[in-house]
Design an enzyme around this catalytic site. Sequence first.
Site, PDB file in Angstrom:
ATOM      1  N   GLU A 129      -4.468  -7.528   4.958  1.00 33.77           N
ATOM      2  CA  GLU A 129      -3.611  -6.413   5.375  1.00 33.77           C
ATOM      3  C   GLU A 129      -2.725  -6.877   6.520  1.00 33.77           C
ATOM      4  OE1 GLU A 129      -5.751  -2.969   6.567  1.00 33.77           O
ATOM      5  OE2 GLU A 129      -3.967  -1.747   6.830  1.00 33.77           O
ATOM      6  N   ASP A 150      -5.333   3.799   0.036  1.00 34.58           N
ATOM      7  CA  ASP A 150      -6.466   3.981   0.946  1.00 34.58           C
ATOM      8  C   ASP A 150      -6.893   5.451   0.913  1.00 34.58           C
ATOM      9  OD1 ASP A 150      -7.017   2.974   4.450  1.00 34.58           O
ATOM     10  OD2 ASP A 150      -8.320   3.939   2.966  1.00 34.58           O
ATOM     11  N   GLU A 168      -9.217   1.930  -1.782  1.00 27.79           N
ATOM     12  CA  GLU A 168      -9.963   1.584  -0.568  1.00 27.79           C
ATOM     13  C   GLU A 168     -10.700   2.774   0.022  1.00 27.79           C
ATOM     14  OE1 GLU A 168      -7.351   0.279   2.521  1.00 27.79           O
ATOM     15  OE2 GLU A 168      -8.888   0.458   4.054  1.00 27.79           O
ATOM     16  N   ARG A 177       0.856  -1.183   0.000  1.00 29.76           N
ATOM     17  CA  ARG A 177       0.000   0.000   0.000  1.00 29.76           C
ATOM     18  C   ARG A 177       0.889   1.229   0.000  1.00 29.76           C
ATOM     19  NH1 ARG A 177      -3.891   2.182   4.804  1.00 29.76           N
ATOM     20  NH2 ARG A 177      -1.984   3.344   5.295  1.00 29.76           N
ATOM     21  N   ARG A 181     -13.791  -5.583   3.262  1.00 28.37           N
ATOM     22  CA  ARG A 181     -12.701  -5.434   4.238  1.00 28.37           C
ATOM     23  C   ARG A 181     -13.112  -5.722   5.676  1.00 28.37           C
ATOM     24  NH1 ARG A 181      -7.884  -4.039   4.383  1.00 28.37           N
ATOM     25  NH2 ARG A 181      -7.949  -1.959   5.325  1.00 28.37           N
TER      26      ARG A 181
HETATM   27  C1  CS2 Z   1      -6.480   2.077   7.804  1.00 31.25           C
HETATM   28  C2  CS2 Z   1      -6.322   1.944   9.283  1.00 31.25           C
HETATM   29  O1  CS2 Z   1      -5.210   0.109   7.665  1.00 31.25           O
HETATM   30  C3  CS2 Z   1      -6.086   0.787   7.119  1.00 31.25           C
HETATM   31  O2  CS2 Z   1      -6.658   0.498   6.056  1.00 31.25           O
HETATM   32  O3  CS2 Z   1      -7.717   2.502   7.373  1.00 31.25           O
HETATM   33  O4  CS2 Z   1      -5.037   2.343   9.623  1.00 31.25           O
HETATM   34  C4  CS2 Z   1      -7.305   2.745  10.110  1.00 31.25           C
HETATM   35  O5  CS2 Z   1      -7.025   4.107   9.940  1.00 31.25           O
HETATM   36  C5  CS2 Z   1      -7.157   2.365  11.570  1.00 31.25           C
HETATM   37  O6  CS2 Z   1      -7.297   0.978  11.698  1.00 31.25           O
HETATM   38  C6  CS2 Z   1      -8.195   3.082  12.414  1.00 31.25           C
HETATM   39  O7  CS2 Z   1      -8.106   2.657  13.750  1.00 31.25           O
HETATM   40 MG    MG Z   2      -8.300   1.648   5.570  1.00 33.11          MG
END
Ligand code: CS2
Ligand code: MG
Length: 403
Positions: free
Chosen positions: A340, A211, A237, A148, A284
């Site tokens: 992820e 994202d 995302e 990412r 997700r």
């Molecule tokens: C993010 C996260 O990993 C991701 O895709 O959207 O870092 C998200 O900001 C956090 O999990 C929020 O607690």
């Molecule tokens: Mg995210």
Amino acid sequence: MPRIVEAEVITTCPGRNFVTLRLVTDDGVTGVGDATLNGRERAVASYLEDHVIPCLIGRDAHRIEDTWQYLYRGAYWRRGPVTMSAIAAVDVALWDIKAKLAGLPLYQLLGGACREGVLVYCHASGETIEETVEHARGFAREGYRAIRIQSGVPGLPSTYGVAKEKFAYEPAEKGLPPVNAWSTEKYLRSVPPLFAAAREALGWDVHLLHDVHHRLTPIEAGRLGKDLEPFRPFWMEDACPAENQDNFRLIRQHTTTPLAVGEIFNSIWDCRQLIEEQLIDYIRATVVHAGGITHLRRIAALADLHRIRTGCHGATDLSPVTMAAALHFDLSIPNFGIQEYMRHTAETDAVFPHAYSFDDGMLHPGNEPGLGVDIDLALAAKYPYERAYLPVNRLEDGTMFDW
Ligand code: CS2
Ligand code: MG
């Protein structure tokens, strides 16, 4: 029949807060479940301690589905991130116990492995495009097949996803919520050059993800998706907030860039329309926030009917207990997409010893009976809870916006 005789909520903060439910049966078998809701941890801890645990003591630990239905229907006030994270923690702890009693790694109880390993993606970020690309090169050298990419936005003092330290972006700040600044125009100008530079440096054999973090309108998301098409992203995302699932129809009309959404979803009802109308390509939703393994399997099964794959959230604010459970889930379903994997810190890994391991761009949960993860109670006690918040986001004119 194994009865639940003890239940304990452990809140620990090895650099960031985690909430863990630990169940013990009358023959001494333990199970753990993650109950961490970043920025609202105490709410779930109280939901479990004050309302759920009294109803668990004495229950048959084998009755996972019945317990799930009891906690879901019996609450009367259904759904929501706090309720579904609490139910998830109970669900995962019971699956851990059941698999331990069977002497099998959990994925074997979920139908066995559909693949040899779980493809994962990591997070590369930087204040500039050059820093981000350099960070991504390092991960490519480590064998990651999916990365990412998030970089700072020229003209904005701060934004989502850019790690402060070298290690990883940690969205939880002690004290009161920090305020980020946002400009959609500046952001939209910054992403295509990031992808162009990343493709130039990394080539086409690595998947690139991004994202948007809920910050565009549908038509702006259509614009960005179209701009990124030449670079073939693996997914874009959280292109926009998804309370109104119709939003994604408009995005779909304008771009073939694959869409992923759902890390903040907590039930199948948050994504039924998105899945049934094929408005997304990856769902997700996670083990910890969407009702545990029992409910997430339902979401994955519905997604499979509509040719949609999973892409479970796996940020550092989901504990190693969730990562372990997710890997058993990911290994066992036919429509797995990607997982992820934001690596936890060494302190966190020490509090949550686990069997999962990384090799050749994939994770595997290991073959220990159960989840293959535990919590070190003595070590956890050394890290007391410290209230922390997610940042908030305002436009440059001060308007409250989506973070
Ligand atoms: C993010 C996260 O990993 C991701 O895709 O959207 O870092 C998200 O900001 C956090 O999990 C929020 O607690
Ligand atoms: Mg995210």
